[in-house]
Design a protein around this motif. Structure first.
Motif, PDB file in Angstrom:
ATOM      1  N   LEU A 158       0.951  -0.999   0.028  1.00 58.64           N
ATOM      2  CA  LEU A 158       0.101  -0.105   0.057  1.00 58.64           C
ATOM      3  C   LEU A 158       0.867   1.134  -0.114  1.00 58.64           C
ATOM      4  CD1 LEU A 158      -2.615  -0.722   2.456  1.00 58.64           C
ATOM      5  CD2 LEU A 158      -3.156  -0.379   0.270  1.00 58.64           C
ATOM      6  N   LEU A 159       0.347   2.365  -0.721  1.00 60.37           N
ATOM      7  CA  LEU A 159       0.975   3.544  -0.808  1.00 60.37           C
ATOM      8  C   LEU A 159       0.234   4.650  -0.437  1.00 60.37           C
ATOM      9  CD1 LEU A 159       3.630   5.524  -1.269  1.00 60.37           C
ATOM     10  CD2 LEU A 159       2.604   5.620  -3.584  1.00 60.37           C
ATOM     11  N   ILE A 160       0.306   5.609   0.445  1.00 58.04           N
ATOM     12  CA  ILE A 160      -0.470   6.695   0.660  1.00 58.04           C
ATOM     13  C   ILE A 160       0.338   8.042  -0.039  1.00 58.04           C
ATOM     14  CG2 ILE A 160      -1.609   8.358   2.181  1.00 58.04           C
ATOM     15  CD1 ILE A 160      -2.889   5.310   2.419  1.00 58.04           C
ATOM     16  N   ASP A 161      -0.158   8.457  -1.149  1.00 54.81           N
ATOM     17  CA  ASP A 161       0.619   9.369  -1.769  1.00 54.81           C
ATOM     18  C   ASP A 161       0.203  10.787  -1.800  1.00 54.81           C
ATOM     19  OD1 ASP A 161      -1.327   9.450  -3.771  1.00 54.81           O
ATOM     20  OD2 ASP A 161       0.109   9.382  -5.483  1.00 54.81           O
ATOM     21  N   GLY A 162       1.152  11.747  -2.140  1.00 53.76           N
ATOM     22  CA  GLY A 162       0.858  13.076  -2.257  1.00 53.76           C
ATOM     23  C   GLY A 162       1.099  14.037  -0.998  1.00 53.76           C
ATOM     24  N   PRO A 163       1.192  15.425  -1.421  1.00 57.21           N
ATOM     25  CA  PRO A 163       1.431  16.297  -0.317  1.00 57.21           C
ATOM     26  C   PRO A 163       0.155  16.574   0.396  1.00 57.21           C
ATOM     27  CG  PRO A 163       1.175  17.653  -2.223  1.00 57.21           C
ATOM     28  CD  PRO A 163       0.948  15.920  -2.436  1.00 57.21           C
ATOM     29  N   TYR A 164       0.424  16.724   1.857  1.00 57.15           N
ATOM     30  CA  TYR A 164      -0.703  17.450   2.645  1.00 57.15           C
ATOM     31  C   TYR A 164      -1.079  18.708   2.319  1.00 57.15           C
ATOM     32  CZ  TYR A 164      -3.369  19.026   6.831  1.00 57.15           C
ATOM     33  OH  TYR A 164      -4.166  19.520   7.713  1.00 57.15           O
ATOM     34  N   VAL A 165      -2.561  18.896   2.171  1.00 52.26           N
ATOM     35  CA  VAL A 165      -2.866  20.293   1.973  1.00 52.26           C
ATOM     36  C   VAL A 165      -4.055  20.594   2.778  1.00 52.26           C
ATOM     37  CG1 VAL A 165      -4.261  21.610   0.232  1.00 52.26           C
ATOM     38  CG2 VAL A 165      -2.767  19.826  -0.608  1.00 52.26           C
ATOM     39  N   ALA A 166      -3.585  21.627   3.535  1.00 49.74           N
ATOM     40  CA  ALA A 166      -4.378  21.997   4.959  1.00 49.74           C
ATOM     41  C   ALA A 166      -5.978  22.259   4.497  1.00 49.74           C
ATOM     42  CB  ALA A 166      -3.669  23.014   5.540  1.00 49.74           C
ATOM     43  N   SER A 167      -6.078  23.106   3.203  1.00 53.35           N
ATOM     44  CA  SER A 167      -7.190  23.492   2.809  1.00 53.35           C
ATOM     45  C   SER A 167      -8.331  22.501   2.667  1.00 53.35           C
ATOM     46  CB  SER A 167      -7.445  24.301   1.667  1.00 53.35           C
ATOM     47  OG  SER A 167      -6.702  23.576   0.829  1.00 53.35           O
ATOM     48  N   LYS A 168      -7.602  21.064   2.331  1.00 56.14           N
ATOM     49  CA  LYS A 168      -8.435  19.878   2.089  1.00 56.14           C
ATOM     50  C   LYS A 168      -8.393  18.864   3.189  1.00 56.14           C
ATOM     51  CE  LYS A 168      -7.405  20.381  -2.747  1.00 56.14           C
ATOM     52  NZ  LYS A 168      -6.911  19.500  -4.235  1.00 56.14           N
ATOM     53  N   HIS A 169      -8.056  19.295   4.064  1.00 55.53           N
ATOM     54  CA  HIS A 169      -8.146  18.452   5.532  1.00 55.53           C
ATOM     55  C   HIS A 169      -9.300  17.708   5.629  1.00 55.53           C
ATOM     56  CE1 HIS A 169      -6.295  16.961   9.364  1.00 55.53           C
ATOM     57  NE2 HIS A 169      -7.568  16.682   9.572  1.00 55.53           N
ATOM     58  N   GLY A 170      -9.331  16.254   5.960  1.00 56.68           N
ATOM     59  CA  GLY A 170     -10.882  15.798   6.168  1.00 56.68           C
ATOM     60  C   GLY A 170     -10.546  14.429   7.041  1.00 56.68           C
ATOM     61  N   SER A 171     -11.734  14.057   7.457  1.00 57.44           N
ATOM     62  CA  SER A 171     -11.647  12.787   8.504  1.00 57.44           C
ATOM     63  C   SER A 171     -11.622  11.402   7.432  1.00 57.44           C
ATOM     64  CB  SER A 171     -12.966  12.849   9.049  1.00 57.44           C
ATOM     65  OG  SER A 171     -12.804  11.774  10.223  1.00 57.44           O
ATOM     66  N   LEU A 172     -10.404  11.168   7.187  1.00 55.66           N
ATOM     67  CA  LEU A 172     -10.135  10.306   6.029  1.00 55.66           C
ATOM     68  C   LEU A 172      -9.416   9.301   6.699  1.00 55.66           C
ATOM     69  CD1 LEU A 172      -9.456  12.487   3.421  1.00 55.66           C
ATOM     70  CD2 LEU A 172     -11.571  11.480   3.683  1.00 55.66           C
ATOM     71  N   ARG A 173      -9.353   7.843   6.035  1.00 56.42           N
ATOM     72  CA  ARG A 173      -8.833   6.663   6.655  1.00 56.42           C
ATOM     73  C   ARG A 173      -7.452   6.798   6.319  1.00 56.42           C
ATOM     74  NH1 ARG A 173     -10.341   0.607   5.507  1.00 56.42           N
ATOM     75  NH2 ARG A 173      -9.774  -0.384   7.245  1.00 56.42           N
ATOM     76  N   TRP A 174      -6.391   6.872   7.311  1.00 61.22           N
ATOM     77  CA  TRP A 174      -5.084   6.919   7.269  1.00 61.22           C
ATOM     78  C   TRP A 174      -4.325   8.022   6.567  1.00 61.22           C
ATOM     79  CZ3 TRP A 174      -6.026   1.582   4.686  1.00 61.22           C
ATOM     80  CH2 TRP A 174      -6.321   0.571   5.531  1.00 61.22           C
ATOM     81  N   ARG A 175      -5.034   9.250   6.135  1.00 55.84           N
ATOM     82  CA  ARG A 175      -4.441  10.105   5.375  1.00 55.84           C
ATOM     83  C   ARG A 175      -5.145  11.518   6.003  1.00 55.84           C
ATOM     84  NH1 ARG A 175      -8.409   7.968   2.438  1.00 55.84           N
ATOM     85  NH2 ARG A 175      -9.377   9.220   0.697  1.00 55.84           N
ATOM     86  N   GLY A 176      -4.501  12.637   5.773  1.00 56.10           N
ATOM     87  CA  GLY A 176      -4.832  14.000   6.055  1.00 56.10           C
ATOM     88  C   GLY A 176      -5.641  14.648   5.257  1.00 56.10           C
ATOM     89  N   SER A 177      -5.503  14.614   3.977  1.00 55.80           N
ATOM     90  CA  SER A 177      -6.182  15.480   3.177  1.00 55.80           C
ATOM     91  C   SER A 177      -6.789  14.829   1.829  1.00 55.80           C
ATOM     92  CB  SER A 177      -5.369  16.654   2.539  1.00 55.80           C
ATOM     93  OG  SER A 177      -4.200  16.507   2.075  1.00 55.80           O
ATOM     94  N   ALA A 178      -7.707  15.479   1.466  1.00 59.65           N
ATOM     95  CA  ALA A 178      -8.540  14.859   0.341  1.00 59.65           C
ATOM     96  C   ALA A 178      -7.637  14.490  -0.896  1.00 59.65           C
ATOM     97  CB  ALA A 178      -9.853  15.390  -0.014  1.00 59.65           C
TER      98      ALA A 178
END
Length: 219
Positions: free
Chosen positions: A131-151
């Motif tokens: 499994l890979l979680i990819d991409g930069p964290y974007v504060a404006s797209k923060h969400g209550s998501l599984r294992w990751r911080g932004s949409a």
């Protein structure tokens, strides 16, 4: 004989909020990105961290996987794991030589497509991931998501082992707290709300507790 070292910010023996099942976690030290709102800013400088021999980390992971109810794999976070790809490839290979079913998940602030165009070490690490979680964290797209911080971040199944997670509920796995022997708190996970770390640290500090962040960075 050359000893391969991995620069490590911290490790965790047992975690259920950073990937499927029960996992060990390695936060590497150093990241070339500076995402606004990173929850583990202490892991960003390449200076610091603890040099850990790959052989030592191998014994640790194999030992955790052999006990009853032990971990089924490791999650690589940081920092940026792909900045130390060659050492992590060696670690995965030495662990799987003894535990072929050991699974590996990683976080990266880089997109999968960019990693595929990277050097041989980065491509080799990709080849070994389930499994890979990819991409930069974007504060404006923060969400209550599984294992990751932004949409904008994606959960990518790079093997068949965890393909089923893509069809499961995409809600926050939450965070886990632990109390150290010195009375300080540690936490692991992806905060379901933005600004979690600052608010939680202030809340605990007001009550005389020291917080150690054992969370992945939000790349």
């Amino acid at each position: 004989m050359t000893t391969t070292l991995l620069s490590v910010a911290r490790t965790l023996d047992n975690c259920t909020v950073l990937g499927p099942g029960t996992r060990a976690v390695i936060w590497v030290q150093g990241c070339p990105l500076r995402c606004r709102g990173c929850v583990a800013a202490e892991t960003l400088p390449f200076e610091g961290g603890t040099p850990r021999p790959v052989a030592e980390l191998t014994e640790w992971l194999v030992g955790l996987s052999q006990v009853a109810g032990g971990v089924e794999g490791v999650t690589l976070s940081g920092g940026e794991p792909f900045s130390q790809a060659a050492a992590l490839v060696e670690l995965i290979d030495t662990v799987r030589a003894r535990r072929p079913d050991f699974s590996v998940m990683a976080y990266s602030g880089f997109r999968y497509e960019a990693l595929c165009r990277g050097d041989a070490g980065r491509r080799a690490l990709l080849d070994r991931l389930d499994l890979l979680i990819d991409g930069p964290y974007v504060a404006s797209k923060h969400g209550s998501l599984r294992w990751r911080g932004s949409a904008n971040q994606r959960v990518l199944a790079l093997s068949d082992r965890y393909a089923h997670v893509l069809t499961e509920s995409d809600t926050s796995a939450g965070i886990e707290l632990s109390l150290a022997t010195d009375g300080s708190f540690a936490w692991a996970g992806v905060p379901p709300t933005s600004g979690f770390r600052e608010g939680f640290e202030a809340h605990l500090a007001a009550r005389g507790f020291v917080l150690h962040a054992e969370a992945r960075r939000e790349p």
